[in-house]
Write a protein that holds these residues in place. Sequence first.
Motif, PDB file in Angstrom:
ATOM      1  N   ILE A  13      89.768  29.258  30.838  1.00 16.02           N
ATOM      2  CA  ILE A  13      89.475  30.368  29.933  1.00 16.02           C
ATOM      3  C   ILE A  13      90.797  30.940  29.453  1.00 16.02           C
ATOM      4  CG2 ILE A  13      88.455  32.666  29.697  1.00 16.02           C
ATOM      5  CD1 ILE A  13      86.459  31.842  31.892  1.00 16.02           C
ATOM      6  N   LYS A  14      90.924  31.033  28.134  1.00 15.38           N
ATOM      7  CA  LYS A  14      92.112  31.640  27.514  1.00 15.38           C
ATOM      8  C   LYS A  14      91.627  32.552  26.405  1.00 15.38           C
ATOM      9  CE  LYS A  14      96.027  29.824  27.583  1.00 15.38           C
ATOM     10  NZ  LYS A  14      97.275  29.139  27.433  1.00 15.38           N
ATOM     11  N   GLY A  15      91.896  33.830  26.578  1.00 18.72           N
ATOM     12  CA  GLY A  15      91.442  34.783  25.571  1.00 18.72           C
ATOM     13  C   GLY A  15      89.934  34.733  25.445  1.00 18.72           C
ATOM     14  N   ARG A  16      89.472  34.486  24.245  1.00 18.71           N
ATOM     15  CA  ARG A  16      88.031  34.488  23.988  1.00 18.71           C
ATOM     16  C   ARG A  16      87.379  33.127  24.197  1.00 18.71           C
ATOM     17  NH1 ARG A  16      87.523  36.337  18.006  1.00 18.71           N
ATOM     18  NH2 ARG A  16      85.356  35.749  18.261  1.00 18.71           N
ATOM     19  N   PHE A  17      88.181  32.076  24.474  1.00 17.50           N
ATOM     20  CA  PHE A  17      87.646  30.721  24.556  1.00 17.50           C
ATOM     21  C   PHE A  17      87.545  30.202  25.982  1.00 17.50           C
ATOM     22  CE2 PHE A  17      89.441  30.939  20.281  1.00 17.50           C
ATOM     23  CZ  PHE A  17      88.332  30.570  19.550  1.00 17.50           C
ATOM     24  N   LYS A  18      86.499  29.420  26.213  1.00 21.17           N
ATOM     25  CA  LYS A  18      86.289  28.748  27.493  1.00 21.17           C
ATOM     26  C   LYS A  18      86.106  27.261  27.217  1.00 21.17           C
ATOM     27  CE  LYS A  18      83.115  28.603  31.447  1.00 21.17           C
ATOM     28  NZ  LYS A  18      81.895  29.238  31.999  1.00 21.17           N
ATOM     29  N   LEU A  19      86.928  26.442  27.876  1.00 18.15           N
ATOM     30  CA  LEU A  19      86.823  24.989  27.770  1.00 18.15           C
ATOM     31  C   LEU A  19      86.307  24.453  29.092  1.00 18.15           C
ATOM     32  CD1 LEU A  19      87.570  22.478  25.988  1.00 18.15           C
ATOM     33  CD2 LEU A  19      89.667  22.369  27.344  1.00 18.15           C
ATOM     34  N   ILE A  20      85.317  23.583  29.037  1.00 14.88           N
ATOM     35  CA  ILE A  20      84.741  22.977  30.233  1.00 14.88           C
ATOM     36  C   ILE A  20      84.932  21.470  30.129  1.00 14.88           C
ATOM     37  CG2 ILE A  20      82.662  22.673  31.629  1.00 14.88           C
ATOM     38  CD1 ILE A  20      81.548  25.207  30.221  1.00 14.88           C
ATOM     39  N   TYR A  21      85.340  20.849  31.249  1.00 15.75           N
ATOM     40  CA  TYR A  21      85.556  19.404  31.302  1.00 15.75           C
ATOM     41  C   TYR A  21      84.719  18.834  32.435  1.00 15.75           C
ATOM     42  CZ  TYR A  21      88.210  15.027  32.022  1.00 15.75           C
ATOM     43  OH  TYR A  21      88.595  13.718  32.179  1.00 15.75           O
ATOM     44  N   TYR A  22      83.832  17.908  32.093  1.00 20.63           N
ATOM     45  CA  TYR A  22      83.018  17.187  33.069  1.00 20.63           C
ATOM     46  C   TYR A  22      83.610  15.787  33.194  1.00 20.63           C
ATOM     47  CZ  TYR A  22      79.658  20.780  31.632  1.00 20.63           C
ATOM     48  OH  TYR A  22      79.034  21.968  31.327  1.00 20.63           O
ATOM     49  N   PHE A  23      83.907  15.344  34.407  1.00 20.45           N
ATOM     50  CA  PHE A  23      84.497  14.020  34.552  1.00 20.45           C
ATOM     51  C   PHE A  23      83.972  13.307  35.798  1.00 20.45           C
ATOM     52  CE2 PHE A  23      87.167  17.001  36.744  1.00 20.45           C
ATOM     53  CZ  PHE A  23      87.559  16.360  37.906  1.00 20.45           C
ATOM     54  N   GLY A  24      83.884  11.987  35.667  1.00 20.80           N
ATOM     55  CA  GLY A  24      83.487  11.156  36.785  1.00 20.80           C
ATOM     56  C   GLY A  24      82.019  11.176  37.134  1.00 20.80           C
ATOM     57  N   HIS A  25      81.215  11.884  36.394  1.00 14.54           N
ATOM     58  CA  HIS A  25      79.783  11.943  36.674  1.00 14.54           C
ATOM     59  C   HIS A  25      79.139  10.622  36.266  1.00 14.54           C
ATOM     60  CE1 HIS A  25      79.740  16.212  37.711  1.00 14.54           C
ATOM     61  NE2 HIS A  25      80.612  16.369  36.740  1.00 14.54           N
ATOM     62  N   PRO A  26      78.290  10.064  37.101  1.00 12.55           N
ATOM     63  CA  PRO A  26      77.731   8.740  36.805  1.00 12.55           C
ATOM     64  C   PRO A  26      76.783   8.703  35.603  1.00 12.55           C
ATOM     65  CG  PRO A  26      76.753   9.640  38.810  1.00 12.55           C
ATOM     66  CD  PRO A  26      77.849  10.581  38.389  1.00 12.55           C
ATOM     67  N   ASP A  27      76.194   9.804  35.219  1.00 13.01           N
ATOM     68  CA  ASP A  27      75.205   9.794  34.146  1.00 13.01           C
ATOM     69  C   ASP A  27      75.786   9.964  32.743  1.00 13.01           C
ATOM     70  OD1 ASP A  27      73.257   9.418  36.042  1.00 13.01           O
ATOM     71  OD2 ASP A  27      72.781  11.547  36.201  1.00 13.01           O
ATOM     72  N   PHE A  28      77.059  10.328  32.648  1.00 17.31           N
ATOM     73  CA  PHE A  28      77.669  10.448  31.334  1.00 17.31           C
ATOM     74  C   PHE A  28      79.180  10.336  31.441  1.00 17.31           C
ATOM     75  CE2 PHE A  28      79.084  14.808  31.927  1.00 17.31           C
ATOM     76  CZ  PHE A  28      78.149  15.347  32.775  1.00 17.31           C
ATOM     77  N   GLU A  29      79.781   9.928  30.322  1.00 17.17           N
ATOM     78  CA  GLU A  29      81.228   9.773  30.291  1.00 17.17           C
ATOM     79  C   GLU A  29      81.893  11.141  30.276  1.00 17.17           C
ATOM     80  OE1 GLU A  29      82.737   7.072  27.381  1.00 17.17           O
ATOM     81  OE2 GLU A  29      80.929   5.866  27.446  1.00 17.17           O
ATOM     82  N   ASP A  30      83.209  11.129  30.460  1.00 17.99           N
ATOM     83  CA  ASP A  30      83.961  12.380  30.429  1.00 17.99           C
ATOM     84  C   ASP A  30      83.611  13.155  29.164  1.00 17.99           C
ATOM     85  OD1 ASP A  30      85.038  11.272  32.669  1.00 17.99           O
ATOM     86  OD2 ASP A  30      87.085  11.214  31.936  1.00 17.99           O
TER      87      ASP A  30
END
Length: 77
Positions: A13-30
């Motif tokens: 989270i930086k200022g007003r923005f939130k970035l989420i990163y999903y990685f390594g999950h078997p059901d979908f790519e990064d």
Amino acid sequence: ATAPFKIGTVSLIKGRFKLIYYFGHPDFEDQFEMYDLTDDPEENRDLFSSAPPEAQNMKEELLDALATANKPYQKKN
């Protein structure tokens, strides 16, 4: 505590923005998601694909932090 992160969900989270990163999950790519917490506090509208200028900078910062966290567990040649 004794191995690199291989599967997970991390956010930045930086200022007003939130970035989420999903990685390594078997059901979908990064995958990345980005939300404007001021205009969309319920996180309903993913902005990442529209690539706001902050998206790339935050992505690089988050991936650098993850690489730094994993560095002690990299195999040495």
